[in-house]
Design an enzyme around this catalytic site. Structure first.
Site, PDB file in Angstrom:
ATOM      1  N   THR A   1      -0.343  -0.057  -4.720  1.00  0.00           N
ATOM      2  CA  THR A   1      -1.392   0.943  -4.892  1.00  0.00           C
ATOM      3  C   THR A   1      -0.773   2.230  -5.412  1.00  0.00           C
ATOM      4  O   THR A   1       0.338   2.607  -5.010  1.00  0.00           O
ATOM      5  CB  THR A   1      -2.135   1.220  -3.573  1.00  0.00           C
ATOM      6  OG1 THR A   1      -1.207   1.656  -2.570  1.00  0.00           O
ATOM      7  CG2 THR A   1      -2.853  -0.037  -3.082  1.00  0.00           C
TER       8      THR A   1
ATOM      9  N   ASP B   1       0.845  -1.198   0.000  1.00  0.00           N
ATOM     10  CA  ASP B   1       0.000   0.000   0.000  1.00  0.00           C
ATOM     11  C   ASP B   1       0.879   1.246   0.000  1.00  0.00           C
ATOM     12  O   ASP B   1       1.027   1.931   1.010  1.00  0.00           O
ATOM     13  CB  ASP B   1      -0.914  -0.021   1.218  1.00  0.00           C
ATOM     14  CG  ASP B   1      -2.042   0.991   1.108  1.00  0.00           C
ATOM     15  OD1 ASP B   1      -2.195   1.601   0.032  1.00  0.00           O
ATOM     16  OD2 ASP B   1      -2.765   1.182   2.098  1.00  0.00           O
ATOM     17  N   ILE B   2       1.474   1.554  -1.168  1.00  0.00           N
ATOM     18  CA  ILE B   2       2.450   2.645  -1.234  1.00  0.00           C
ATOM     19  C   ILE B   2       1.852   3.964  -1.736  1.00  0.00           C
ATOM     20  O   ILE B   2       2.409   5.023  -1.512  1.00  0.00           O
ATOM     21  CB  ILE B   2       3.647   2.253  -2.114  1.00  0.00           C
ATOM     22  CG1 ILE B   2       3.210   1.947  -3.549  1.00  0.00           C
ATOM     23  CG2 ILE B   2       4.374   1.053  -1.515  1.00  0.00           C
ATOM     24  CD1 ILE B   2       4.359   1.715  -4.518  1.00  0.00           C
ATOM     25  N   LYS B   3       0.734   3.886  -2.459  1.00  0.00           N
ATOM     26  CA  LYS B   3       0.027   5.067  -2.976  1.00  0.00           C
ATOM     27  C   LYS B   3       0.959   6.069  -3.663  1.00  0.00           C
ATOM     28  O   LYS B   3       0.856   7.281  -3.466  1.00  0.00           O
ATOM     29  CB  LYS B   3      -0.766   5.758  -1.866  1.00  0.00           C
ATOM     30  CG  LYS B   3      -1.894   4.916  -1.280  1.00  0.00           C
ATOM     31  CD  LYS B   3      -2.737   5.725  -0.310  1.00  0.00           C
ATOM     32  CE  LYS B   3      -3.881   4.896   0.254  1.00  0.00           C
ATOM     33  NZ  LYS B   3      -3.446   3.849   1.197  1.00  0.00           N
ATOM     34  N   ARG B   4       1.875   5.579  -4.478  1.00  0.00           N
ATOM     35  CA  ARG B   4       2.789   6.462  -5.202  1.00  0.00           C
ATOM     36  C   ARG B   4       2.041   7.158  -6.348  1.00  0.00           C
ATOM     37  O   ARG B   4       1.098   6.610  -6.912  1.00  0.00           O
ATOM     38  CB  ARG B   4       3.963   5.674  -5.774  1.00  0.00           C
ATOM     39  CG  ARG B   4       4.814   4.972  -4.729  1.00  0.00           C
ATOM     40  CD  ARG B   4       5.440   5.935  -3.748  1.00  0.00           C
ATOM     41  NE  ARG B   4       6.348   5.256  -2.844  1.00  0.00           N
ATOM     42  CZ  ARG B   4       6.641   5.686  -1.618  1.00  0.00           C
ATOM     43  NH1 ARG B   4       6.083   6.778  -1.152  1.00  0.00           N
ATOM     44  NH2 ARG B   4       7.488   5.024  -0.860  1.00  0.00           N
TER      45      ARG B   4
END
Length: 281
Positions: free
Chosen positions: A117, A89-92
């Site tokens: 993500t 869940d890195i949301k880069r």
């Protein structure tokens, strides 16, 4: 095999439950802390116990490095070693060389996972650096589309001139892009993050993005119910339902039960509740 196909099959075999390993050190019962170990090592040990207790019922696991990158790295390595599906869940949401380096680190490097993500605010060129790994290594991504937080209403629900919401625009473009990365079970390696707390458009979203596998946050502590979540699934598949605090802190609602056993009990309850809700649709 594409990771999206592995994920589909894991959901079919076990359940759409995704255990969120968003572990803060404070989640660990005081009596279970080993004072000879670092915080990161204690977190990894806690995560490992949760994974082992829930792996028979959870379709996948989502990891987030809240308290030390060592614990995060160790957790991902353990999931890979055990052959379990891991979502980072890195949301880069960056572009160009920076995005290329993020993609390499999280899909082929020290922090390798099966899915990551991503945040699409900068445009589709913030997604394309990851497609190399979708093609060459069968990896997958989940891109934020319509999220579960209250702030989703700030931007995602704004109306465009053609009457669509911003999240419709995002979903439409990502869905079209994803058709180049289809798996054997009819779902794209480019999936969508669709929050389960706003249910007004659930049936419309599921019908509109039939080829998109969903990562569905919002269950449990954020207020999403099994009945809400079921509407985003397709006959019990086509998505995974993330639950973090409800699983990790289940022992607090089950006095006298060890944290790993309590996590398992919560996952079983979650699995059964979602299956029952799906059967009534």
């Amino acid at each position: 095999m594409l990771q999206v196909d592995r994920l589909y099959e894991a959901v079919a075999e076990k359940s759409p439950v995704c255990v969120g390993l968003d572990t803060d050190f404070s989640y660990i019962p005081a009596e279970c802390v080993d004072k000879t170990l670092s915080k990161g090592e204690n977190i990894f040990r806690f995560n490992r116990d949760i994974i082992e207790a829930t792996r028979s019922v959870a379709g996948c696991f989502k990891a987030l490095g809240l308290d030390g990158m060592l614990a995060y790295k160790s957790t991902l390595e353990y999931l890979r070693r055990e052959g379990l599906v891991a979502i980072a869940d890195i949301k880069r949401g960056d572009i160009a060389k920076t995005a290329e380096m993020y993609a390499k680190a999280h899909l082929d490097g020290e922090f390798e996972a099966d899915f990551v993500t991503l945040a699409p605010y900068m445009g589709l060129d913030s997604i394309t650096p990851y497609t190399k790994y979708m093609t060459e290594k069968g990896k997958g991504v989940f891109v934020l589309c319509r999220t579960s937080n209250p702030g989703a209403k700030d931007y995602e629900y704004e109306k465009l001139a053609d009457g669509r919401h911003v999240y419709d625009l995002v979903g439409d473009k990502l869905s079209a892009m994803g058709k180049d990365y289809m798996g054997a079970h009819g779902y794209s390696s480019l999936g969508l993050v669709i929050g389960g707390t706003h249910i007004e458009e659930a049936k419309e979203i599921r019908a509109k993005y039939r080829d998109s596998f969903f990562l569905i946050p919002g269950y449990g502590a954020q207020g999403g119910t099994a009945e809400d979540i079921a509407q985003y699934l397709a006959q019990g598949n086509g998505g995974v339902v993330n639950s973090s605090r409800s699983v990790l802190l289940a022992y607090k609602k089950q006095p006298g039960t060890a944290y790993a056993e309590a996590a398992y009990n919560e996952c079983v309850h979650m699995k059964e509740a979602i299956a029952d809700a799906c059967s009534k649709l």
